[in-house]
Enzyme design. Structure first.
Site, PDB file in Angstrom:
ATOM      1  N   SER A  97       0.701  -1.155  -0.018  1.00 50.98           N
ATOM      2  CA  SER A  97       0.302   0.030  -0.067  1.00 50.98           C
ATOM      3  C   SER A  97       0.946   1.362   0.020  1.00 50.98           C
ATOM      4  O   SER A  97       1.738   1.751   1.049  1.00 50.98           O
ATOM      5  CB  SER A  97      -1.045  -0.202   1.030  1.00 50.98           C
ATOM      6  OG  SER A  97      -1.759  -1.139   1.146  1.00 50.98           O
ATOM      7  N   LYS A 172      -7.186   2.101  -3.055  1.00 50.68           N
ATOM      8  CA  LYS A 172      -6.980   1.480  -1.447  1.00 50.68           C
ATOM      9  C   LYS A 172      -6.900   2.734  -0.702  1.00 50.68           C
ATOM     10  O   LYS A 172      -7.372   2.418   0.597  1.00 50.68           O
ATOM     11  CB  LYS A 172      -5.342   0.742  -1.545  1.00 50.68           C
ATOM     12  CG  LYS A 172      -4.988   0.405  -0.482  1.00 50.68           C
ATOM     13  CD  LYS A 172      -5.957  -0.592   0.390  1.00 50.68           C
ATOM     14  CE  LYS A 172      -5.344  -0.808   1.908  1.00 50.68           C
ATOM     15  NZ  LYS A 172      -4.464  -1.895   1.812  1.00 50.68           N
ATOM     16  N   LYS A 240       0.251   5.450   8.005  1.00 48.42           N
ATOM     17  CA  LYS A 240       0.992   5.646   6.531  1.00 48.42           C
ATOM     18  C   LYS A 240      -0.255   5.801   5.598  1.00 48.42           C
ATOM     19  O   LYS A 240      -0.171   6.639   4.794  1.00 48.42           O
ATOM     20  CB  LYS A 240       1.696   4.316   6.340  1.00 48.42           C
ATOM     21  CG  LYS A 240       2.310   4.483   4.983  1.00 48.42           C
ATOM     22  CD  LYS A 240       3.067   3.157   4.804  1.00 48.42           C
ATOM     23  CE  LYS A 240       2.391   1.811   4.884  1.00 48.42           C
ATOM     24  NZ  LYS A 240       1.413   1.630   3.553  1.00 48.42           N
TER      25      LYS A 240
END
Length: 295
Positions: A97, A172, A240
């Site tokens: 990701s 995502k 993150k």
């Protein structure tokens, strides 16, 4: 042509991906900087490689499962990276990701080295990887995505081609906004139920099928209530991803006030030393003055 698949990165998520592939018959080559993580997959039938270049040299496709854009770049384009060993036309499947803009740049730079690139981040985590029911969102050329979907079919219950390079990572980010807010909402509701004296264990069943129902509610409210902090994800990884979502929002001047609050809670918990804990540890944010810290 070889049918072997290389896996670069055998951490918590990569290890689950590798285990599922090896156990379902994929001819798997694995490289990780940690020899113990390689050994765990070798025990399940994978073959070890001495470097990312060595793994790529033997494979028709390379799966990446890594923690940051910088690590992805180093693993592919750095010394002894994938590009140093891969044959022209090798397919790179990035299941990490990372942010969409870096993905677009990596796809372009990879193409200059003869590599095809598909971003294929996931949702469902270790539990879904274990049973081959991950949700995958993909960006790349249609023929490359079609090949990717065939390679990952033993891992996924749902695969969707979202567009060109970076489109999977953008999707995502949207997924992580929904998950981050969902985790925090369920944790907050659990705290309210506990304070109000309602039997928290009954709430998922009571709300099942209603508008408030969700996979997160069914899985995590019982874990929040019992302070079940076993690790299937990490709070700092959510930081993150939410940071990346906020960066993406700034590019389009999109207001995301709830995401900002959610990210701040995750940052606070990370600063308090809980970054390596599962999302279940969000309950630590709701401790009152008389509540003890869970072990």
């Amino acid at each position: 042509m070889t049918d072997k698949i290389a896996l670069i990165g055998a951490g918590a998520m990569g290890g689950a991906i590798g285990a599922r592939l090896a156990e379902t018959g994929t001819d798997l080559i694995v490289y990780d900087r940690d020899p113990e993580k390689i050994a765990a997959l070798v025990a399940k039938g994978a073959v070890s490689a001495s470097s990312a270049a060595d793994a790529a040299r033997q494979a028709k496709a390379v799966i990446l499962s890594l923690n940051s854009a910088a690590i992805v770049r180093a693993a592919v384009l750095g010394p002894q990276g994938v590009a140093d060993g891969a044959k022209p036309g090798t397919l790179i499947i990035d299941m990490s990701s990372i942010d969409p803009e870096t993905t677009k740049a990596l796809a372009t730079e990879g193409a200059a080295r003869g590599l095809r690139w598909v971003d294929s981040p996931l949702s469902g985590g270790i539990p879904k990887a274990t049973i081959g029911q991950l949700t995958l969102m993909q960006g790349g050329a249609p023929t490359d995505v079609q090949e990717t979907q065939a390679i990952l079919s033993k891992l996924a219950g749902n695969q969707t081609h979202m567009g060109g390079p970076g489109a999977g990572q953008t999707t995502k980010m949207i997924n992580q906004v929904l998950c981050g807010l969902g985790f925090l909402a369920v944790a907050e509701a659990t705290a309210l139920a506990e304070s109000a004296g309602v039997d928290v264990e009954k709430i998922p069943q009571a709300l099942k099928g209603g508008r408030a129902d969700s996979a997160l509610l069914q899985e995590y409210m019982p874990r929040f209530a019992s302070r079940d902090y076993r690790r299937t994800g990490r709070i700092d990884n959510m930081v993150k991803d939410l940071n990346a979502a906020q960066d993406l929002a700034r590019l389009s001047n999109t207001s995301m006030p709830l995401t900002a609050i959610c990210a701040e809670v995750h940052r606070m918990l990370t600063a308090a030393g809980l970054g390596g804990e599962d999302q279940a540890a969000l309950m630590e944010f709701f401790k009152g003055p008389n509540k003890e810290i869970a072990p």
